[in-house]
Design a protein around this motif. Structure first.
Motif, PDB file in Angstrom:
ATOM      1  N   LEU A 138       0.620  -1.678  -0.024  1.00 39.79           N
ATOM      2  CA  LEU A 138      -0.392   0.152   0.220  1.00 39.79           C
ATOM      3  C   LEU A 138       1.056   0.873  -0.026  1.00 39.79           C
ATOM      4  CD1 LEU A 138      -2.248  -1.000   2.457  1.00 39.79           C
ATOM      5  CD2 LEU A 138      -3.094  -0.953   0.295  1.00 39.79           C
ATOM      6  N   ASP A 139       0.047   2.368  -0.393  1.00 41.06           N
ATOM      7  CA  ASP A 139       0.639   3.486  -0.541  1.00 41.06           C
ATOM      8  C   ASP A 139       1.246   4.182   1.016  1.00 41.06           C
ATOM      9  OD1 ASP A 139       1.400   6.160  -2.874  1.00 41.06           O
ATOM     10  OD2 ASP A 139       0.863   6.792  -1.085  1.00 41.06           O
ATOM     11  N   PRO A 140       1.671   4.970   1.150  1.00 34.80           N
ATOM     12  CA  PRO A 140       1.650   5.140   2.906  1.00 34.80           C
ATOM     13  C   PRO A 140       0.381   6.707   2.544  1.00 34.80           C
ATOM     14  CG  PRO A 140       3.476   5.819   1.997  1.00 34.80           C
ATOM     15  CD  PRO A 140       3.043   5.035   0.645  1.00 34.80           C
ATOM     16  N   HIS A 141      -0.077   6.802   2.044  1.00 29.88           N
ATOM     17  CA  HIS A 141      -0.926   8.326   1.735  1.00 29.88           C
ATOM     18  C   HIS A 141      -2.359   7.373   1.401  1.00 29.88           C
ATOM     19  CE1 HIS A 141       2.738  10.283   0.633  1.00 29.88           C
ATOM     20  NE2 HIS A 141       2.204  11.148   1.853  1.00 29.88           N
ATOM     21  N   CYS A 142      -2.773   6.009   2.780  1.00 30.18           N
ATOM     22  CA  CYS A 142      -3.673   5.540   1.796  1.00 30.18           C
ATOM     23  C   CYS A 142      -4.916   5.452   3.415  1.00 30.18           C
ATOM     24  CB  CYS A 142      -3.367   3.719   2.190  1.00 30.18           C
ATOM     25  SG  CYS A 142      -2.680   3.215   3.156  1.00 30.18           S
ATOM     26  N   SER A 162       9.436  10.026  -0.666  1.00 31.46           N
ATOM     27  CA  SER A 162       8.890   9.575  -1.963  1.00 31.46           C
ATOM     28  C   SER A 162       8.819   9.055  -3.235  1.00 31.46           C
ATOM     29  CB  SER A 162       9.540  10.298  -2.885  1.00 31.46           C
ATOM     30  OG  SER A 162      11.045  10.603  -3.170  1.00 31.46           O
ATOM     31  N   HIS A 163       8.728   7.810  -1.662  1.00 30.91           N
ATOM     32  CA  HIS A 163       7.967   5.813  -1.773  1.00 30.91           C
ATOM     33  C   HIS A 163       9.274   4.964  -3.115  1.00 30.91           C
ATOM     34  CE1 HIS A 163       4.405   7.970  -0.633  1.00 30.91           C
ATOM     35  NE2 HIS A 163       3.413   7.376  -1.771  1.00 30.91           N
ATOM     36  N   THR A 164      10.240   6.169  -3.070  1.00 32.15           N
ATOM     37  CA  THR A 164      11.467   5.014  -3.769  1.00 32.15           C
ATOM     38  C   THR A 164      11.881   3.857  -3.014  1.00 32.15           C
ATOM     39  OG1 THR A 164      12.941   6.541  -2.246  1.00 32.15           O
ATOM     40  CG2 THR A 164      12.306   7.006  -4.426  1.00 32.15           C
ATOM     41  N   GLY A 437       6.162  15.394  -3.337  1.00 28.33           N
ATOM     42  CA  GLY A 437       7.368  14.944  -2.765  1.00 28.33           C
ATOM     43  C   GLY A 437       8.139  14.120  -3.107  1.00 28.33           C
ATOM     44  N   HIS A 438       7.182  13.540  -4.379  1.00 33.87           N
ATOM     45  CA  HIS A 438       8.205  12.382  -5.145  1.00 33.87           C
ATOM     46  C   HIS A 438       8.877  12.879  -6.148  1.00 33.87           C
ATOM     47  CE1 HIS A 438       4.140  10.268  -3.822  1.00 33.87           C
ATOM     48  NE2 HIS A 438       5.065   9.251  -4.724  1.00 33.87           N
ATOM     49  N   PHE A 439       9.374  14.206  -6.009  1.00 35.33           N
ATOM     50  CA  PHE A 439      10.433  15.265  -6.873  1.00 35.33           C
ATOM     51  C   PHE A 439      11.072  14.571  -6.511  1.00 35.33           C
ATOM     52  CE2 PHE A 439      11.134  18.731  -4.873  1.00 35.33           C
ATOM     53  CZ  PHE A 439      10.258  18.994  -4.098  1.00 35.33           C
TER      54      PHE A 439
HETATM   55 ZN   LIG Z   1       1.553   8.700  -2.215  1.00 33.51          ZN
END
Ligand SMILES: [Zn+2]
Length: 487
Positions: A138-142, A162-164, A437-439
């Protein structure tokens, strides 16, 4: 040993104006067996990893559909039910299996479904029965819901924002599913609700240390996995919020204790884990005053990765008004402007209206004479080891500023977005990206500094100004003391 794997991935911003329908999943849609060997979404990494592990660990992988849509507004009932039923039919056809691995987001909302992942996992459980092990990344933004927890044996969120780390987490999930299926472990979940809505940057303290500490606890005292559920504030749903999730090897009391201890520690960090937001002019002033280059400005409240349009022109208008040059901006979502640029061709000069179209909060369009410097059909950008589509794209030059326009709405992950359009961002003074954040992982190595800009929306920068009606209460910062600590 037979393991079934599939992936359904989108993040729903219930406040966003752009609906998510079946067409929204068309760009990243792979029938069983047709997905490439590199991830196409963070969630699809699970299938890619499962393939590798099937070869190295000697189990049979049965592949289901892998699909994802860029974050946007509420998913249509038809789109969700179609994709859900497709994956469930594949699971039924794959039986008997010992394990089910699903690459999910955890914040997908459809008309009629507040908790798509809970619904999908519950249906999967119904099909395979109580003995088969089910897990998901899961994405932490869940939204970590009771339905999801009841249906799955093990749930793992990415640890990095950023989910890397999506490959590592997928590997952990496959390992835990195989060990469970072999009878070596019996995962049980413990959750503690921090009763808060907050943002967490794991690249800096205090969150960096917190993530490192929870990682160090894994593999000891029966702790299988620990996740920080950041939560996703862009949805008005009953299970929103930050939570601590601990999976133990059948040590429920220890897991409960640890989840509460870590959760209380995290609650103590509330309001301290993000960064200050600057106005566009403050950001531009600071960038121009910074020695060296480039300075990256994140237009973080117009982040397509959070379901927003990604076509706000507010910062660009300030740059044009101030005569700033030696800058790049990207990517602005504007399929119509991209089409016009492709029609005009590379090297053409034309009067173009671009950006500022999706909503009043996107600002007003830019009307300017531009030079088309590059057009690319089916352009992409990298995100860690994945390759992400931005659709047909164009690079234009306007008053000394290079702008990348995209036709598939995607946040700016990586400098490759610019490079694939013939622009080297490292050579510029100012780089404006559409991301929250992902950038960061991609741009930090080339950036002299990174600044976060509040360009006035579209998303409110203060949670207390969001018009929620259905979220759980009390919850910080709307309610100042949700745990009754008397603070
Ligand atoms: Zn996320």
């Amino acid at each position: 040993m037979r393991l079934f794997a599939a992936s359904l991935h989108t993040e729903t911003n219930t406040f966003a104006p752009i609906p998510t329908d079946l067409e929204s999943f068309a760009d990243t849609y792979y029938r069983p067996g047709t997905h490439p060997d590199h991830p196409t979404t963070t969630a699809s990494a699970l299938l890619v990893v499962a393939r590798r592990r099937a070869r190295s660990d000697g189990f049979t992988l049965i592949e289901g559909t892998v699909t994802g849509a860029h974050p946007a507004g509420t998913t249509s009932r038809q789109a969700y039910e179609t994709l859900r039923d497709e994956i469930l039919a594949q699971l039924r056809a794959a039986l008997p299996v010992e394990a089910v691995a699903l690459g999910l987001h955890g914040a997908m909302v459809a008309h009629g479904y507040d908790d798509c992942e809970g619904d999908l996992l519950a249906h999967a459980r119904e099909i395979v029965g109580p003995r088969v092990t089910i897990g998901a990344t899961l994405d932490p933004h869940c939204h970590m819901t009771p339905t999801m927890l009841a249906a799955a044996d093990v749930l793992i969120c990415y640890k990095e924002n950023s989910h890397t780390d999506f490959i590592e987490r997928a590997g952990e999930l496959v390992t835990l599913l195989l060990r469970t299926a072999r009878g070596e472990i019996r995962p049980v979940s413990s959750v503690w609700d921090c009763r808060m809505i907050d943002l967490f940057m794991t690249s800096r303290e205090p969150m960096r240390g917190f993530v490192d500490r929870i990682s160090a606890l894994e593999g000891k005292d029966g702790v299988l996995s620990i996740s920080v559920v950041h939560g996703f504030s862009g949805a008005d749903v009953p299970h929103l919020g930050t939570k601590m999730l601990v999976a133990t090897d059948n040590r429920k009391a220890h897991g409960d204790m640890l989840a509460e201890k870590l959760g209380r520690e995290l609650y103590g960090l509330r309001g301290k884990c993000f960064t200050e937001l600057l106005t566009p002019d403050q950001g531009l002033d600071r960038a121009l005053a910074t020695p060296g280059a480039p300075v990256v400005l994140a237009d973080c409240l117009d982040n397509p990765g959070g379901g927003l349009a990604g076509d706000s022109t507010t910062i660009l208008h300030r740059m044009l008004a101030r005569g700033i040059t030696d800058a790049v901006v990207g990517a602005l979502w504007d399929p119509m402007a991209v089409r016009f640029c492709h029609g005009a061709g590379e090297g053409a000069r034309l009067w173009l209206r671009f950006g500022g179209k999706a909503a009043p909060t996107s600002g007003v369009p830019v009307d300017a004479e531009v030079e088309v410097t590059k057009v690319v059909k089916g352009a992409t950008q990298n995100f860690a080891s994945s390759v992400v589509s931005i659709g047909d794209a164009a690079a234009i030059r306007v008053s000394g500023i290079d702008v990348v326009l995209e036709s598939t709405r995607a946040q700016t992950f990586d400098p490759s977005l610019f490079r694939n359009l013939g622009i080297e961002p490292a050579d510029r003074k100012i780089v404006v990206v559409k991301s929250y954040g992902h950038f960061r992982a991609g741009f930090a190595p080339i950036a002299k500094d990174i600044l976060y800009i509040d360009a006035g929306g579209p998303y409110p920068s203060d949670i207390r100004n969001v018009s929620y009606a259905r979220i759980p209460r009390p919850i910080w910062p709307i309610d100042p003391d949700p745990h009754g600590l008397g603070l």
